[in-house]
Motif scaffolding. Structure first.
Motif, PDB file in Angstrom:
ATOM      1  N   GLY A  60      39.675  34.663  38.536  1.00  0.00           N
ATOM      2  CA  GLY A  60      39.504  33.818  39.700  1.00  0.00           C
ATOM      3  C   GLY A  60      40.205  32.481  39.630  1.00  0.00           C
ATOM      4  N   THR A  61      41.166  32.330  38.737  1.00  0.00           N
ATOM      5  CA  THR A  61      41.838  31.037  38.559  1.00  0.00           C
ATOM      6  C   THR A  61      43.013  30.895  39.523  1.00  0.00           C
ATOM      7  OG1 THR A  61      43.082  32.106  36.782  1.00  0.00           O
ATOM      8  CG2 THR A  61      41.195  30.747  36.148  1.00  0.00           C
ATOM      9  N   PRO A  62      43.530  29.667  39.683  1.00  0.00           N
ATOM     10  CA  PRO A  62      44.731  29.492  40.507  1.00  0.00           C
ATOM     11  C   PRO A  62      45.875  30.349  39.984  1.00  0.00           C
ATOM     12  CG  PRO A  62      43.738  27.362  40.018  1.00  0.00           C
ATOM     13  CD  PRO A  62      43.006  28.374  39.177  1.00  0.00           C
ATOM     14  N   ARG A 116      50.522  37.827  42.802  1.00  0.00           N
ATOM     15  CA  ARG A 116      49.757  37.622  44.023  1.00  0.00           C
ATOM     16  C   ARG A 116      48.366  38.208  43.853  1.00  0.00           C
ATOM     17  NH1 ARG A 116      47.461  41.372  48.117  1.00  0.00           N
ATOM     18  NH2 ARG A 116      46.868  39.990  49.807  1.00  0.00           N
ATOM     19  N   VAL A 117      47.340  37.417  44.195  1.00  0.00           N
ATOM     20  CA  VAL A 117      45.949  37.843  44.114  1.00  0.00           C
ATOM     21  C   VAL A 117      45.413  37.971  45.539  1.00  0.00           C
ATOM     22  CG1 VAL A 117      43.642  37.238  43.301  1.00  0.00           C
ATOM     23  CG2 VAL A 117      45.622  36.765  41.873  1.00  0.00           C
ATOM     24  N   ALA A 118      44.583  38.955  45.768  1.00  0.00           N
ATOM     25  CA  ALA A 118      44.037  39.207  47.106  1.00  0.00           C
ATOM     26  C   ALA A 118      42.992  38.155  47.449  1.00  0.00           C
ATOM     27  CB  ALA A 118      43.433  40.610  47.181  1.00  0.00           C
ATOM     28  N   ASP A 119      43.446  37.038  47.965  1.00  0.00           N
ATOM     29  CA  ASP A 119      42.552  35.924  48.278  1.00  0.00           C
ATOM     30  C   ASP A 119      41.405  36.341  49.197  1.00  0.00           C
ATOM     31  OD1 ASP A 119      44.300  34.336  46.884  1.00  0.00           O
ATOM     32  OD2 ASP A 119      45.303  33.537  48.638  1.00  0.00           O
ATOM     33  N   ASN A 120      40.281  35.667  49.003  1.00  0.00           N
ATOM     34  CA  ASN A 120      39.176  35.652  49.973  1.00  0.00           C
ATOM     35  C   ASN A 120      38.305  36.892  50.002  1.00  0.00           C
ATOM     36  OD1 ASN A 120      39.819  33.049  51.021  1.00  0.00           O
ATOM     37  ND2 ASN A 120      41.554  33.997  52.052  1.00  0.00           N
ATOM     38  N   PHE A 121      38.508  37.821  49.087  1.00  0.00           N
ATOM     39  CA  PHE A 121      37.596  38.958  49.042  1.00  0.00           C
ATOM     40  C   PHE A 121      36.346  38.626  48.238  1.00  0.00           C
ATOM     41  CE2 PHE A 121      41.217  41.016  50.729  1.00  0.00           C
ATOM     42  CZ  PHE A 121      40.752  42.139  51.399  1.00  0.00           C
ATOM     43  N   SER A 122      36.543  37.888  47.133  1.00  0.00           N
ATOM     44  CA  SER A 122      35.376  37.562  46.311  1.00  0.00           C
ATOM     45  C   SER A 122      35.746  36.488  45.306  1.00  0.00           C
ATOM     46  CB  SER A 122      34.874  38.808  45.565  1.00  0.00           C
ATOM     47  OG  SER A 122      35.800  39.207  44.575  1.00  0.00           O
ATOM     48  N   THR A 123      34.728  35.942  44.662  1.00  0.00           N
ATOM     49  CA  THR A 123      34.980  35.141  43.470  1.00  0.00           C
ATOM     50  C   THR A 123      35.278  36.106  42.322  1.00  0.00           C
ATOM     51  OG1 THR A 123      32.617  35.182  42.954  1.00  0.00           O
ATOM     52  CG2 THR A 123      33.427  33.303  44.226  1.00  0.00           C
ATOM     53  N   GLY A 124      35.768  35.564  41.218  1.00  0.00           N
ATOM     54  CA  GLY A 124      36.006  36.405  40.045  1.00  0.00           C
ATOM     55  C   GLY A 124      37.059  37.462  40.250  1.00  0.00           C
ATOM     56  N   GLU A 125      38.023  37.200  41.111  1.00  0.00           N
ATOM     57  CA  GLU A 125      39.119  38.149  41.296  1.00  0.00           C
ATOM     58  C   GLU A 125      40.025  38.111  40.071  1.00  0.00           C
ATOM     59  OE1 GLU A 125      41.152  38.193  44.968  1.00  0.00           O
ATOM     60  OE2 GLU A 125      39.327  38.127  46.185  1.00  0.00           O
ATOM     61  N   PRO A 126      41.052  38.968  40.013  1.00  0.00           N
ATOM     62  CA  PRO A 126      41.907  38.992  38.828  1.00  0.00           C
ATOM     63  C   PRO A 126      42.462  37.611  38.481  1.00  0.00           C
ATOM     64  CG  PRO A 126      42.350  40.906  40.165  1.00  0.00           C
ATOM     65  CD  PRO A 126      41.398  40.052  40.955  1.00  0.00           C
ATOM     66  N   THR A 170      51.559  26.463  42.211  1.00  0.00           N
ATOM     67  CA  THR A 170      50.317  27.232  42.109  1.00  0.00           C
ATOM     68  C   THR A 170      49.616  27.367  43.450  1.00  0.00           C
ATOM     69  OG1 THR A 170      48.860  25.346  41.648  1.00  0.00           O
ATOM     70  CG2 THR A 170      49.998  26.349  39.764  1.00  0.00           C
ATOM     71  N   GLY A 171      48.735  28.369  43.497  1.00  0.00           N
ATOM     72  CA  GLY A 171      47.858  28.576  44.638  1.00  0.00           C
ATOM     73  C   GLY A 171      46.446  28.127  44.301  1.00  0.00           C
ATOM     74  N   ASN A 172      45.493  28.730  44.993  1.00  0.00           N
ATOM     75  CA  ASN A 172      44.086  28.358  44.854  1.00  0.00           C
ATOM     76  C   ASN A 172      43.328  29.284  43.924  1.00  0.00           C
ATOM     77  OD1 ASN A 172      43.575  26.096  46.437  1.00  0.00           O
ATOM     78  ND2 ASN A 172      43.598  27.311  48.313  1.00  0.00           N
ATOM     79  N   ALA A 173      42.230  28.772  43.390  1.00  0.00           N
ATOM     80  CA  ALA A 173      41.213  29.663  42.832  1.00  0.00           C
ATOM     81  C   ALA A 173      40.522  30.345  44.013  1.00  0.00           C
ATOM     82  CB  ALA A 173      40.203  28.868  42.013  1.00  0.00           C
ATOM     83  N   THR A 174      40.334  31.659  43.916  1.00  0.00           N
ATOM     84  CA  THR A 174      39.726  32.383  45.034  1.00  0.00           C
ATOM     85  C   THR A 174      38.227  32.087  45.098  1.00  0.00           C
ATOM     86  OG1 THR A 174      39.379  34.302  43.620  1.00  0.00           O
ATOM     87  CG2 THR A 174      41.409  34.242  44.890  1.00  0.00           C
ATOM     88  N   PRO A 175      37.667  32.092  46.340  1.00  0.00           N
ATOM     89  CA  PRO A 175      38.350  32.256  47.623  1.00  0.00           C
ATOM     90  C   PRO A 175      38.910  30.940  48.118  1.00  0.00           C
ATOM     91  CG  PRO A 175      36.003  32.137  47.980  1.00  0.00           C
ATOM     92  CD  PRO A 175      36.191  32.078  46.491  1.00  0.00           C
ATOM     93  N   ASP A 176      39.633  30.991  49.242  1.00  0.00           N
ATOM     94  CA  ASP A 176      40.371  29.821  49.713  1.00  0.00           C
ATOM     95  C   ASP A 176      39.506  28.779  50.400  1.00  0.00           C
ATOM     96  OD1 ASP A 176      42.948  30.593  48.894  1.00  0.00           O
ATOM     97  OD2 ASP A 176      43.125  31.946  50.596  1.00  0.00           O
ATOM     98  N   PHE A 177      38.483  29.203  51.151  1.00  0.00           N
ATOM     99  CA  PHE A 177      37.840  28.298  52.104  1.00  0.00           C
ATOM    100  C   PHE A 177      36.471  27.787  51.658  1.00  0.00           C
ATOM    101  CE2 PHE A 177      40.448  31.407  54.493  1.00  0.00           C
ATOM    102  CZ  PHE A 177      41.503  30.553  54.771  1.00  0.00           C
ATOM    103  N   PHE A 178      36.069  28.177  50.455  1.00  0.00           N
ATOM    104  CA  PHE A 178      34.838  27.622  49.879  1.00  0.00           C
ATOM    105  C   PHE A 178      35.093  27.363  48.413  1.00  0.00           C
ATOM    106  CE2 PHE A 178      30.708  27.838  47.764  1.00  0.00           C
ATOM    107  CZ  PHE A 178      29.972  26.949  48.536  1.00  0.00           C
ATOM    108  N   GLY A 179      34.891  26.108  48.006  1.00  0.00           N
ATOM    109  CA  GLY A 179      35.196  25.733  46.628  1.00  0.00           C
ATOM    110  C   GLY A 179      34.004  25.295  45.827  1.00  0.00           C
ATOM    111  N   GLY A 180      32.799  25.582  46.330  1.00  0.00           N
ATOM    112  CA  GLY A 180      31.604  25.153  45.620  1.00  0.00           C
ATOM    113  C   GLY A 180      31.414  25.814  44.275  1.00  0.00           C
TER     114      GLY A 180
END
Length: 829
Positions: free
Chosen positions: A437-439, A389-399, A458-468
């Protein structure tokens, strides 16, 4: 009868004051709703109540007649607006029905004040009729009514053949197929009403309800005479299966700032058939041929060539010792994988570093709480596989979202699947890390030993609500089922359930593996995947091609600067969609017309375009929200009748993007509130779509249990589950078992005797349902709520069948506990 100057006149004033307050609320709110393009009914009803209140205050019988006309027209409007469904009608009419009852009682007094002859008989008769109707309506709130009724209540129950009984519960989903089905029938429909508590154990590890996210979501394992339980704080306790007495305990001394939980343990027995599963190769194999893409929503990938990445450090110890033949694998909240001797509770010294593998190796910086294990490890042959589990939505480049397989004996790294770099197949080169920052794969995985495939949701690449900022590989692997080779970790095929996911529609549940009868004496190996968006996908698990029809449909497009949008999304049309309808104003609900009005105002003030409403800078409504739909509890199945059982929650989210300059320092909403999404131009806000009383704004049910026929793709039955006994408006317990259907979070258990057990509601009960009809046929009060999965076994010593539930607290309740409770039939005298 009273005269104009009698002492009871003040009752008329009280009635008029009540009507005036309601009328002003409806009138003012209704006028605002009209400006938003909403229904004019509330404005008109408000005006009628205001005029009626003034006339009644003046002692005019015409006030009662005006209200009577408004009430009759309200009944007609309610049926036109909501149909004949109980809960929507109750919301619209019950409050006005109470007012009608009071007005009928007061009518003789009004006549007397006007100097007219006041006959009590007709008014009291009308009041009596209204009272009976109100009592009947209120009583109906306690009666469970199926949403979809079963056509046939005689589904055959096949007796368990002698020698075919389930012996152990060795995996989180009972098997690596995730079926949560037990071939046991000692407890059945005829005697389940006799179930009673056989024993209660305490783990001593109560998950604290202090906003940190600690929750008991464990499904215990059972092997022989031992029951294995893990706690939210990464402790393991072994209990005797017959009396619950503690045999040993192990404390990993794990800490994390949030999201503390352990959904399950892994188990490996060196003497079992596990050792016959595919072995990890000594050298990397050649590329595996790619499968053909199933649809535009599915993709397949040939295995990448091997690299010369450094190998894992040599593990302490050698081959499996005789002292650790049976081992448990504990995933910890501080990102370790620990092998524990299932017989003694001591770490297995031959695994990793004295029993421990550090999962942060190769990950780069891992801040506390940013990467941890919450779901069960998958034991697949001679490897144990973990995501995280990765702490979604805090930043890009998360673990990184890397998935890794370790040798069950030594803890050595066998393979790694890095979604951002297929060339890394073990440890990354020195000085590098797995792609950040990968899924990720935070939920439970499944395994087919015959095909040698592991299935990863799988889940999302962080963050969840912006994928640019996402890469091509991020978009390829997010919100997908990924099938990899058990021996190498190479991708065989992928199927994506959401393109360029901007809604946090991670695949949350363990895939169900099932051999679907083809009607010709054979079967098709299928994989069934439930999703947060309320869809169910059925794929051929060998190829990834849909077995049930999937259509790519055009969806609404957003306009957030810097974002890109998928023009289409995959819609599963060959399987049922559950609780994901596009909402309209008439779907709004409330305990009273007043809070229903406020919900309508809220709804009309948001943008809602269906399940794939894109986030924007304006306030939009996402339904289902990112909590589901279906969540991590997964499904259970009756394989003998090809019936799958699915529980869901129906909670909408209001969300919007916030420009970076307006994001406050320290924003850290885990589930709700403001999340920073550092590294992007925006933060984001999520709010539950609730009335001012804290009740979901859309009409009930808010959670259901559904039976799905896997052969036909049709719902067999659907029932609301859960009452407001232990929750209610403003967080105040109503203490009344009203059958509303509450949000569900947890797993179910199906048995061969035709029973379905479930406890993941917001009230404090373990229930048993008839799998043929969905009818509740037994329930037992728990000391606190439960989010855990029931499981069952037969004692090898006594031959008695037990049903086990872990009760640590429901999601929306502050009451917590540390209970492990066993149910059994009473001994025959």
């Amino acid at each position: 009868m009273p005269t104009t100057n009698n002492k009871w006149t003040w009752l008329l004033w009280l009635l008029s004051a009540l009507m005036l307050v309601i009328g002003l609320t409806l009138g003012i709110g209704g006028a605002y709703l009209v400006t938003l393009g909403g229904s004019v009914y509330f404005l008109l009803m408000g005006l009628a109540l205001i005029v009626s209140a003034v006339l009644i205050f003046k002692g005019k019988p015409s006030g009662a007649w005006l209200f009577a006309l408004a009430f009759v027209l309200s009944i007609i409007w309610a049926v036109w607006d909501a149909g004949f469904t109980f809960w929507p009608l109750f919301s619209r009419l019950f409050t006005f029905g109470v007012l009608a009852f009071l007005v009928a009682l007061a009518y003789p007094l009004l006549k007397a004040r006007a100097g007219l002859v006041a006959r009590k008989g007709p008014s009291l008769s009308l009041a009596a009729v209204l009272a009976v109707a109100l009592i009947a309506a209120f009583g109906n709130t306690f009666i469970p009514t199926p949403i979809i009724s079963a056509d046939n209540d005689q589904v055959p129950v096949k007796p368990v053949e002698k020698g075919a009984e389930q012996k152990n519960w060795e995996s989180w989903g009972n098997t690596t197929a995730g079926d949560r089905f037990a071939a046991l029938d000692q407890i059945n429909k005829t005697n389940v009403s006799k179930l009673q508590v056989a024993w209660t154990a305490h783990t001593g590890d109560i998950p604290q309800s202090n906003g940190s996210g600690a929750e008991d979501q464990n499904t215990p394992l059972q092997v022989g005479d031992k029951l294995f339980v893990c706690t939210a704080y990464s402790k393991v306790i072994a209990l005797n299966v017959d009396d619950g007495k503690k045999l040993w305990s192990y404390d990993s001394n794990s800490t994390a700032p949030n999201w503390q939980r352990c959904r399950g343990l892994g188990y490996f027995d060196n003497s079992s058939n596990n050792s016959a599963a595919p072995q990890a190769p000594a050298a990397q194999p050649a590329a595996i041929p790619a499968a053909e893409p199933a649809t535009p929503a599915a993709a397949s990938e040939a295995a990448a060539p091997a690299t010369n990445a450094p190998q894992a450090p040599a593990a302490t110890g050698g081959t499996v010792s005789g002292t650790c033949e049976r081992r448990l694998f504990l995933p910890t909240i501080d990102a370790r994988l620990i092998a524990i001797n299932a017989d003694t509770g001591k770490p297995c010294a031959d695994f990793g570093d004295n029993g421990v593998v550090d999962l942060k190796v190769g990950m780069g910086e891992v801040k506390p709480g940013y990467y941890q294990q919450t779901s069960t490890p998958l034991v697949a042959g001679n490897v144990v596989v973990v995501g995280g589990r990765v702490a979604d939505n805090f930043s890009t480049g998360e673990p990184p979202g890397v998935v890794r397989a370790f040798d069950v004996h030594t803890g050595a790294l066998v393979w790694a699947w890095d979604p951002g770099n297929p060339n890394i197949t073990k440890l990354p080169p020195e000085g590098e890390t797995y792609t950040r920052g990968t899924p990720n794969v935070w939920s439970a995985m499944s395994y087919d030993p015959k095909l040698g495939l592991i299935y990863m949701p799988t889940g999302n690449a962080t963050p969840d609500f912006f994928g640019g900022t996402r890469t091509e590989l991020d978009d390829k692997y997010s919100s997908s089922v990924v099938a990899v080779d058990v021996a190498t970790g190479k991708v065989r095929w992928t199927f994506q359930t959401t393109h360029h996911d901007l809604w946090d529609f991670d695949l949350p549940s363990q895939p169900l593996l099932y051999d679907l009868p083809d009607g010709k004496g054979g079967s098709t190996p299928v994989l069934v995947q439930t999703s947060k968006q309320g869809m169910i996908f059925m794929l051929n698990r060998e190829t990834g091609q849909p077995v049930a029809k999937v259509e790519n449909r055009e969806v609404p497009q957003g306009n957030v600067p810097g974002e890109r949008y998928s023009k289409t999304q995959p819609f599963s049309v060959g399987m049922p969609n559950i609780g994901n309808q596009t909402l309209k104003e008439s779907d709004m609900w409330g305990a009273t017309p007043m809070d229903q009005l406020l919900c309508r105002i809220e709804f009309k003030g948001m943008r809602h375009q269906g399940v794939y409403t894109p986030p924007g800078l304006d306030r939009s409504l996402q339904f289902p929200g990112s909590l589901g739909g279906m969540n991590w509890g997964s499904v259970s199945v009756d394989p003998n009748n090809a019936i799958m059982f699915v529980n869901d929650m129906r909670l909408g989210l209001a969300n919007y993007m916030v420009p970076r300059a307006q994001v406050p320092t320290g924003a850290s909403g885990i589930e709700m509130g403001m999340v920073p999404m550092d590294g992007t131009p925006y933060g984001a806000v999520r709010e539950r779509f609730l009335s001012p009383l804290g009740i979901p704004c859309q009409k009930p049910p808010f959670g259901t249990m559904s039976a799905v026929n896997l052969k036909t793709g049709k719902i067999v039955w659907q029932v609301p589950v859960g009452t407001v006994k232990d929750t209610g408006p403003l967080g105040i317990k109503m203490r009344m078992p009203m059958e509303v259907g509450m949000p569900t979070l947890g797993a179910s258990l199906s048995t061969q005797s035709g029973l379905l057990f479930f406890a993941g509601t917001q009230d404090f009960y373990l229930r048993a349902f008839d799998t043929a009809t969905g009818k509740e046929i037994w329930k037992s009060r728990l000391p606190v709520g439960s989010q855990s999965g029931p499981m069952t076994y037969v004692s090898p010593k006594t031959g008695k069948q037990y049903i086990i539930i872990s009760a640590g607290g429901a999601r929306q309740s502050a009451e917590r506990g540390d209970y492990v409770i066993a149910y059994a039939l009473p001994d025959e005298k």
